[in-house]
Write a protein that holds these residues in place. Structure first.
Motif, short mmCIF file in Angstrom:
data_model
loop_
_atom_site.label_atom_id
_atom_site.label_comp_id
_atom_site.label_asym_id
_atom_site.label_seq_id
_atom_site.Cartn_x
_atom_site.Cartn_y
_atom_site.Cartn_z
N ILE A 1 61.35 89.79 65.04
CA ILE A 1 60.53 89.83 63.89
C ILE A 1 61.23 89.27 62.56
O ILE A 1 62.48 89.91 62.26
N GLU B 1 58.83 94.00 59.60
CA GLU B 1 58.81 95.17 60.44
C GLU B 1 58.53 96.47 59.85
O GLU B 1 58.80 96.71 58.62
N HIS B 2 58.08 97.62 60.14
CA HIS B 2 57.94 98.78 59.52
C HIS B 2 56.63 98.50 58.44
O HIS B 2 55.48 99.13 58.77
N VAL C 1 54.54 96.51 58.58
CA VAL C 1 53.28 96.11 59.13
C VAL C 1 52.45 97.23 59.75
O VAL C 1 51.30 97.18 60.20
N VAL C 2 53.24 98.30 60.02
CA VAL C 2 52.48 99.36 60.48
C VAL C 2 51.31 100.03 59.53
O VAL C 2 50.34 100.55 59.69
N PRO D 1 51.72 101.64 68.43
CA PRO D 1 52.37 100.47 67.73
C PRO D 1 51.35 99.65 66.95
O PRO D 1 50.18 99.47 67.14
N SER D 2 51.93 98.70 66.01
CA SER D 2 51.08 97.97 64.91
C SER D 2 50.36 97.01 65.82
O SER D 2 49.29 96.44 65.67
N VAL E 1 52.04 94.08 66.69
CA VAL E 1 52.92 92.86 66.48
C VAL E 1 53.81 92.24 67.68
O VAL E 1 53.52 91.19 67.98
N GLY F 1 63.13 94.37 64.38
CA GLY F 1 62.36 95.35 65.11
C GLY F 1 62.64 96.57 64.33
O GLY F 1 62.54 96.89 63.24
#
Ligand code: MEV
Length: 337
Positions: free
Chosen positions: A16, A20-21, A23-24, A152-153, A155, A283
């Motif tokens: 990524i 990351e994060h 994106v959640v 998970p998102s 991605v 990640g």
């Protein structure tokens, strides 16, 4: 069962680059495939008397030789993933043997479980001589990823199924996955800071912190989303120096989110001192890989990672999995055809 003795499914690992994060929580992320991944050989089981498929894996952090029969013993997540495969593809899967080989370390944030999920799905489709679209691969592998990663998102398996460099945004109901065409070749040095404690753990702990300080965390997520927008434009222009600076800023945000570690910070500084244009974790964090963007030759940065005590490798990001499939023999026809 069909005319194939064996079939192979391949899927690359991922990084990524941004987001990351965040994106959640609905912010955009930029992710890319690595030029290394997971290959799964699928064949008909030669033994009998078992009620489930067999699995052997190397280089994936899963116990080699474990028999994750859905009704028997074995690493739980893998066993559940195989049960999910049976649920998706039917009882035919019970008669299969899977042999997986991975070139991406597990627990490094490089997408080993998502790559395994996508490779399993592709391998089963090939073995059953059925064609499948990227969209369908994304749908099936999302179900396996949920077994490995809770919620998970999307991605990880989306970029791995799609290939290349992508812009990803979690959507209701549909995720947005768009290919980005970089204006230049993108070379990375990847340093491994040690195994992380798991994506589910990192995402859950961050959610708890966010509950205590929702406004402050929302501010951080918004900031990361803004950086991703800028990075997309810089990538398309081939302005890598700008991409590197924005990666450094993203790393600052990740540190503020509480997902960095002293070792990750040390590796980021070592990479920048050795000439990297920018460096950040990739990640879930809390360990795992650091990616450093290199203007040209990654060797000085690789040496800096190694001097700092980390295993390291060079990677070109954004390779297309379909190209890899095209050059490799992916199926073996039986003599009977
Ligand atoms: C893990 O590779 C990426 C995270 O953003 C989790 C997710 O998107 O599901 C940390």
């Amino acid at each position: 069962m069909n005319g194939l003795d064996a079939a192979f499914g391949y899927a690359p690992g991922k990084i990524i680059l941004m987001g990351e994060h965040a994106v959640v929580y609905g912010q955009p992320a930029i992710a890319a495939t690595l030029d290394r991944g997971v290959r799964v050989a699928v064949s008909k089981r030669t033994d009998d008397g078992l009620s489930g498929p067999t699995f052997r894996g190397t280089g994936l952090g899963l116990e080699t030789g474990a028999r994750p029969d859905p009704d028997g013993e074995g690493p739980e997540a893998l066993r559940n993933a195989l049960a999910e495969l049976i649920a998706m593809f039917g009882d035919e899967v019970r008669g299969l043997a899977f042999v997986a080989e991975g070139a991406i370390p597990a627990g490094s944030g490089l997408g080993s479980s998502a790559a395994l999920s996508v490779a399993l799905v592709r391998g089963v489709f090939r073995f059953l001589s059925k064609s499948v679209t990227d969209e369908e691969v994304m749908g099936y592998s999302h179900r396996l990823e949920r077994v490995f990663h809770g919620n998970p998102s999307g991605v990880d398996h989306s970029v791995i199924a799609h290939g290349g460099l992508v812009w990803f945004k979690k959507g209701e109901p549909d995720n947005v996955v768009e290919r980005i065409q970089p204006g230049r070749r993108i070379r990375m040095a990847v340093g491994l800071s040690g195994k992380h404690a798991g994506t589910v753990h990192a995402v859950g702990a961050l959610r708890d912190r966010m509950r205590r300080h929702p406004k402050a965390y929302q501010h951080l997520f918004d900031g990361i989303g803004g950086l991703a927008q800028e990075v997309r434009a810089a990538l398309e222009e081939g302005h890598l120096a700008k991409v590197g600076e924005l990666m450094d800023l993203n790393q600052g945000y990740l540190n503020a989110l509480g997902v960095s570690t002293p070792t990750i910070e040390k590796l980021c500084h070592a990479a920048r001192d050795a000439g990297a244009l920018g460096a950040k974790l990739t990640g879930a964090g809390g360990g795992g890989a650091v990616i450093a963007l290199c203007d040209d030759d990654p060797r000085p940065v690789l040496k800096a990672f190694e001097r700092a005590g980390a295993h390291a490798f060079a990677a070109e990001i954004g390779s297309d999995p379909h190209e890899v499939d095209d050059v490799d023999p992916v199926t073996v026809r039986s003599a009977a055809g």
